[in-house]
Write a protein that holds these residues in place. Structure first.
Motif, PDB file in Angstrom:
ATOM      1  N   LEU A 224       0.851  -1.180   0.000  1.00 61.00           N
ATOM      2  CA  LEU A 224       0.000   0.000   0.000  1.00 61.00           C
ATOM      3  C   LEU A 224       0.888   1.232   0.000  1.00 61.00           C
ATOM      4  O   LEU A 224       1.799   1.356   0.831  1.00 61.00           O
ATOM      5  N   TYR A 225       0.616   2.145  -0.955  1.00 55.47           N
ATOM      6  CA  TYR A 225       1.384   3.374  -1.062  1.00 55.47           C
ATOM      7  C   TYR A 225       0.438   4.565  -0.903  1.00 55.47           C
ATOM      8  O   TYR A 225      -0.729   4.510  -1.284  1.00 55.47           O
ATOM      9  N   ALA A 226       0.980   5.633  -0.351  1.00 57.79           N
ATOM     10  CA  ALA A 226       0.158   6.827  -0.145  1.00 57.79           C
ATOM     11  C   ALA A 226       1.020   8.070  -0.296  1.00 57.79           C
ATOM     12  O   ALA A 226       2.186   8.098   0.103  1.00 57.79           O
ATOM     13  N   THR A 227       0.432   9.114  -0.872  1.00 58.26           N
ATOM     14  CA  THR A 227       1.129  10.394  -1.008  1.00 58.26           C
ATOM     15  C   THR A 227       0.562  11.380  -0.001  1.00 58.26           C
ATOM     16  O   THR A 227      -0.653  11.487   0.179  1.00 58.26           O
ATOM     17  N   ARG A 228       1.471  12.123   0.610  1.00 59.00           N
ATOM     18  CA  ARG A 228       1.102  13.035   1.690  1.00 59.00           C
ATOM     19  C   ARG A 228       1.252  14.492   1.231  1.00 59.00           C
ATOM     20  O   ARG A 228       1.936  14.776   0.245  1.00 59.00           O
ATOM     21  N   THR A 229       0.641  15.374   1.955  1.00 63.31           N
ATOM     22  CA  THR A 229       0.677  16.787   1.580  1.00 63.31           C
ATOM     23  C   THR A 229       2.046  17.424   1.789  1.00 63.31           C
ATOM     24  O   THR A 229       2.257  18.582   1.431  1.00 63.31           O
ATOM     25  N   ASN A 230       2.987  16.673   2.339  1.00 65.23           N
ATOM     26  CA  ASN A 230       4.369  17.171   2.449  1.00 65.23           C
ATOM     27  C   ASN A 230       5.194  16.795   1.223  1.00 65.23           C
ATOM     28  O   ASN A 230       6.434  16.849   1.257  1.00 65.23           O
ATOM     29  N   ASN A 231       4.520  16.391   0.138  1.00 64.05           N
ATOM     30  CA  ASN A 231       5.148  16.050  -1.142  1.00 64.05           C
ATOM     31  C   ASN A 231       6.036  14.814  -1.049  1.00 64.05           C
ATOM     32  O   ASN A 231       7.040  14.700  -1.758  1.00 64.05           O
ATOM     33  N   ARG A 232       5.628  13.860  -0.199  1.00 62.89           N
ATOM     34  CA  ARG A 232       6.362  12.609  -0.083  1.00 62.89           C
ATOM     35  C   ARG A 232       5.411  11.420  -0.247  1.00 62.89           C
ATOM     36  O   ARG A 232       4.214  11.552  -0.011  1.00 62.89           O
ATOM     37  N   MET A 233       5.997  10.306  -0.677  1.00 63.75           N
ATOM     38  CA  MET A 233       5.221   9.072  -0.769  1.00 63.75           C
ATOM     39  C   MET A 233       5.750   8.071   0.252  1.00 63.75           C
ATOM     40  O   MET A 233       6.956   7.971   0.487  1.00 63.75           O
ATOM     41  N   TYR A 234       4.783   7.330   0.823  1.00 56.20           N
ATOM     42  CA  TYR A 234       5.109   6.372   1.876  1.00 56.20           C
ATOM     43  C   TYR A 234       4.528   5.007   1.529  1.00 56.20           C
ATOM     44  O   TYR A 234       3.509   4.897   0.853  1.00 56.20           O
ATOM     45  N   GLN A 235       5.221   3.989   2.044  1.00 55.82           N
ATOM     46  CA  GLN A 235       4.645   2.648   2.052  1.00 55.82           C
ATOM     47  C   GLN A 235       3.999   2.441   3.413  1.00 55.82           C
ATOM     48  O   GLN A 235       4.596   2.756   4.454  1.00 55.82           O
ATOM     49  N   VAL A 236       2.774   1.960   3.398  1.00 60.18           N
ATOM     50  CA  VAL A 236       2.013   1.797   4.632  1.00 60.18           C
ATOM     51  C   VAL A 236       1.877   0.307   4.916  1.00 60.18           C
ATOM     52  O   VAL A 236       1.410  -0.466   4.065  1.00 60.18           O
ATOM     53  N   SER A 237       2.275  -0.110   6.113  1.00 56.55           N
ATOM     54  CA  SER A 237       2.217  -1.527   6.454  1.00 56.55           C
ATOM     55  C   SER A 237       2.034  -1.693   7.950  1.00 56.55           C
ATOM     56  O   SER A 237       2.830  -1.158   8.732  1.00 56.55           O
ATOM     57  N   GLN A 238       0.976  -2.394   8.325  1.00 51.57           N
ATOM     58  CA  GLN A 238       0.723  -2.724   9.721  1.00 51.57           C
ATOM     59  C   GLN A 238       0.765  -1.495  10.626  1.00 51.57           C
ATOM     60  O   GLN A 238       1.327  -1.522  11.726  1.00 51.57           O
ATOM     61  N   GLY A 239       0.210  -0.402  10.149  1.00 53.47           N
ATOM     62  CA  GLY A 239       0.151   0.803  10.948  1.00 53.47           C
ATOM     63  C   GLY A 239       1.412   1.628  10.939  1.00 53.47           C
ATOM     64  O   GLY A 239       1.448   2.730  11.496  1.00 53.47           O
ATOM     65  N   THR A 242       6.584   4.152   5.953  1.00 47.96           N
ATOM     66  CA  THR A 242       7.989   4.270   5.595  1.00 47.96           C
ATOM     67  C   THR A 242       8.104   5.147   4.360  1.00 47.96           C
ATOM     68  O   THR A 242       7.468   4.880   3.333  1.00 47.96           O
ATOM     69  N   GLU A 243       8.893   6.213   4.456  1.00 44.37           N
ATOM     70  CA  GLU A 243       9.052   7.091   3.307  1.00 44.37           C
ATOM     71  C   GLU A 243       9.819   6.378   2.216  1.00 44.37           C
ATOM     72  O   GLU A 243      10.884   5.798   2.456  1.00 44.37           O
ATOM     73  N   VAL A 244       9.293   6.432   0.990  1.00 45.31           N
ATOM     74  CA  VAL A 244       9.954   5.760  -0.134  1.00 45.31           C
ATOM     75  C   VAL A 244      10.331   6.728  -1.253  1.00 45.31           C
ATOM     76  O   VAL A 244      11.101   6.370  -2.152  1.00 45.31           O
ATOM     77  N   ALA A 245       9.759   7.958  -1.236  1.00 46.61           N
ATOM     78  CA  ALA A 245      10.106   8.919  -2.289  1.00 46.61           C
ATOM     79  C   ALA A 245       9.759  10.321  -1.826  1.00 46.61           C
ATOM     80  O   ALA A 245       8.788  10.523  -1.079  1.00 46.61           O
TER      81      ALA A 245
END
Length: 782
Positions: A224-239, A242-245
């Motif tokens: 699961l990946y998500a983009t945040r309003t701080n212009n970063r993308m994270y991998q979401v796992s078990q709560g 982790t920033e990935v980009a």
């Protein structure tokens, strides 16, 4: 077959309605430069602009448009989704409307459940994203998540997933494993729930995974990946996240295919492979300076939605090669002013407000419809002229056009190329003067028109001499004082319209204070006069539109209805001049025509009918005296994208009526045309009338007739079959032979109201003013 069954199944549902196809008489002229969203399916890329859609066949490169002509609402689109399983396109709007466009079908289904939910504030009804799962679509909105059943075409439950069941703005949803995830804005985090739970309506079943504000969430390759309003993308796992980009600009779009994850920021597109390595990175190209809005992957190409160039088609193997893809159209879907030329149309995008305030200033360029194609000049090509509005085409040279700027002066265009910007430094134009800032420059040029001698008359607001003339043949400028009516420069902010009559009198809609102002330099000091008071029967001082009809009568549009000045010739000599309202009978009751309606424009067609635009009631077509309503077009009964009409233009060569609304430009084929001076060019068509031609519906046309004509149709033996006269047998009044300006229409019926037999018929034309005659032969084969 599934789709046809669905049609029968949903007819009785109360919150669904079908919109019809209007393509027989209407044409859309929409801009597809700004793309809101993309979707892929059925070997087609679907691209949504502000309020219209086009599809691109990835195999054939064929482009098809879907607009209000096909039944779309014309509202502002926010997202789209194509379902290959159900062969339909789902369109979501900012106001909460959802429309379903079926493949190979002329109908568009409107779903108004969200719009009609009184418990949800209007600003919360925006549709943000569609996520298909099994036979459902999870609809992300500004109030939460709603479920739409694609099989039954109906809404199911709505989930308010905020703390305590509050409405929160959900930007996107994704299903991964047993859970559905929802990304939320305004600090409401990412939330999840068991997707197969029977009680998702209970907010307590939605758990907070992580806090913060999130643009999007997407499932890809069991992650699961998500983009945040701080212009970063994270991998979401078990709560845990982790920033990935990290990106240098706002990530506008996040979506996954079977093999790739795509992220579109405002200035770059990233295509990740299954190992989350960047397969290709596509920055904004210097040849296409724009912002990216979305991205799709298909058949070896990345398709990028932009704010200025439609779709950019980029090969994955060669990302330096870029192709611009979109239907031909104008720059924008916010036309402000229109001007006809022979077989062409000019469009500007303004604008200024009700009080002639151009701020905030805009940078929008202009468009030209020429020989069926659009030529667009962007802001970078118009010498930075802002707030372009009125357009005047030189009658002595149609390739020379002057476009008013309500801040920068006057733009001259030759052969579609901007050549000169006239301002206070190189012309007779003047800048307003601010007492506290004398160096401030603001040259407000508004309403303009040419007279028959090729002299351009234009209005220059907030200066001492607010009427100017310019002779393009010798570059001579002149100024004309209007102080007898407008004492001070800032007493009048602008002019809505200017028209010139047969006596060379300039009639001006003088802002919101001075009604109608007439000026004729040939009368000397007596050649200036205004009419705006209640004693003169004016309903308001605020005049918004003017038109001179074929009898030199002045039709006046105001913020509170219509008035007519019937005697324009003696206006300066008549000390008791006043205007008249038009009284009509409706259901046996006398009423004022368009009482209290805000009129935005008036145009007169070749038959002396009046086309009248309004600020919120669409467009009317009235008979020459205003007594009969021929058409009343609204967004509810026609392809008008909005009931707020800004301008109307009539092409009398082919009977096309162009209508500019606040949400786009459309045209209607009225069939009306201008009269000719004589009968030399008159002709009849189709000729011969063949068996497949429906005379009753499509009618035989007699073209290029004069203004006051009698027409007799006889058989070859001289027996009268039909007869009409210009001012008696007018169109839309139910006659077998009708006359509308320069065209007559015959439905093929005789005096006994029966269709005529096969044979040769004589069409005898007689001009009642000049006594000129002409006989045409018509062959009918049934």
């Amino acid at each position: 077959m599934v789709k046809r069954i669905l049609f029968f199944a949903i007819i009785a549902l109360p919150l669904l309605s079908f919109c019809q196809d209007f393509s027989a008489l209407w044409q859309g002229h929409f801009s597809f430069n700004e793309i809101k969203d993309l979707s892929y399916g059925g070997n087609k890329i679907y691209a949504a602009s502000t309020n219209a859609i086009f599809s691109l066949d990835v195999n054939t490169n064929e482009i098809e448009e879907i607009t209000t002509i096909n039944g779309l609402s014309g509202e502002t689109i926010s997202t789209i989704y194509y379902s290959e399983d159900y062969q339909l396109l789902v369109v979501g709007y900012e106001n909460g409307l959802i429309e379903i466009v079926f493949d190979n079908d002329d109908n568009v289904l409107s779903v108004v459940d969200i719009i009609e939910k009184s418990t949800i504030p209007g600003q919360n009804k925006r549709i943000n994203h569609f996520n298909a799962y099994q036979n459902k679509i999870y609809v992300s909105t500004n109030f939460g998540v709603s479920v739409f059943d694609l099989e039954r075409l109906e809404f199911g439950d709505t989930y308010f997933i905020g703390d305590g069941g509050a409405q929160v703005q959900v930007s996107q949803t994704a299903v991964l494993g047993d859970y559905i995830y929802a990304s939320c804005i305004d600090g409401n985090g990412i939330r999840r729930a068991l997707v197969d739970s029977a009680n998702l309506i209970d907010f307590q079943n939605w758990q907070l995974v992580t806090s913060g504000s999130w643009y999007a969430v997407e499932a890809f390759q069991e992650n699961l990946y998500a983009t945040r309003t701080n212009n970063r993308m994270y991998q979401v796992s078990q709560g845990a996240i982790t920033e990935v980009a990290a990106y240098s600009a706002v990530p506008r779009d996040l979506r996954a295919t079977n093999e790739n994850l795509l992220v579109a920021t405002t200035n770059r597109v990233f295509v990740y492979d299954s190992g989350f390595s960047v397969q290709v990175e596509i920055p904004v190209n210097e040849s296409f300076e724009t912002n990216y809005t979305s991205a799709m992957l298909g058949e070896g190409y990345v398709y990028i939605g932009t704010t200025d160039f439609g779709i950019l088609k980029v090969p994955v193997a060669n990302p330096d090669t870029i192709e611009e893809v979109h239907p031909d159209g104008p720059l924008l879907n916010i036309p402000f002013s229109l001007q006809i030329e022979p077989n062409g149309l000019w469009v500007t995008y303004g604008e200024y407000d009700l009080y002639y305030n151009p701020y905030p200033l805009n940078n929008r360029g202009f468009s030209h419809l020429k020989n069926g194609g659009w030529i667009n000049n962007r802001y970078s090509e118009v010498f930075e002229a802002k707030c372009l509005n009125s357009i005047a085409v030189n009658p002595l040279d149609n390739n020379q056009v002057f476009i008013s700027s309500f801040f920068s002066g006057l733009l001259e265009v030759n052969e579609d190329v901007p050549t000169v910007l006239y301002d206070e430094t190189n012309s007779g134009l003047e800048s307003l003067v601010l007492p506290n800032d004398p160096k401030y420059i603001d040259v407000r040029v508004g309403a303009s028109t040419f007279d028959n001698n090729g002299l351009l008359w234009l209005t220059n607001g907030l200066v001492e001499n607010q009427l100017k003339s310019y002779n393009p043949s010798n570059n001579q400028w002149r100024s004309y004082p209007l102080k007898e009516i407008i004492p001070k420069a800032f007493d009048n902010n602008g002019f809505a319209d200017i028209v010139i009559d047969n006596n060379n009198t300039k009639w001006m809609a003088a802002g919101y204070s001075y009604g109608v102002l007439a000026y004729n330099e040939g009368y000397g000091s007596n050649g200036i006069k205004a009419i705006y008071s209640e004693d003169e029967n004016m309903p308001t001082t605020f005049v918004t539109a003017l038109a001179l009809d074929n009898r030199n009568q002045l039709w006046i549009g105001t913020e509170k209805g219509i008035r007519v000045l019937y005697n324009t010739s003696n206006f300066f000599d008549d000390d008791s001049a006043e205007v008249d309202e038009i009284i009509i009978e409706e259901d046996g009751v006398a009423k004022e025509l368009l009482f209290q309606q805000y009129i935005t424009d008036i145009k007169v067609d070749g038959a002396n009918n009046k086309w009248i635009g309004t600020v919120d009631s669409g467009v009317y077509l009235f008979s020459p005296n205003g007594q009969n309503t021929i058409f009343h077009f609204t967004k509810e009964n026609s392809p008008l994208p909005s009931n707020s009409v800004r301008d109307i233009a009539l092409d009398e060569n082919n009977g096309t009526v162009y209508i500019a609304t606040t949400r786009g430009l459309v045209s209607f084929q009225s069939g009306s045309s201008a009269t000719t001076e004589d009968l030399r060019s008159a002709y009849v068509y189709p000729n011969p009338v063949r068996p497949g031609f429906d005379m009753v519906e499509d009618k035989v046309k007699i073209k290029d007739i004069s203004e006051n004509v009698n027409i007799k149709i006889t058989d070859i033996e001289g027996n009268l079959v039909a007869e009409a006269q210009s001012r008696t047998n007018q169109r839309y009044e139910g006659f077998n032979l009708e006359i509308d300006g320069g065209t007559a229409y015959w439905n093929g019926k005789n005096l006994a109201n029966n269709l005529v037999a096969s044979g040769v018929y004589l069409v005898m034309l007689s001009d009642l003013d000049t006594f000129e005659t002409k006989v045409l032969k018509l062959m009918v084969v049934r």
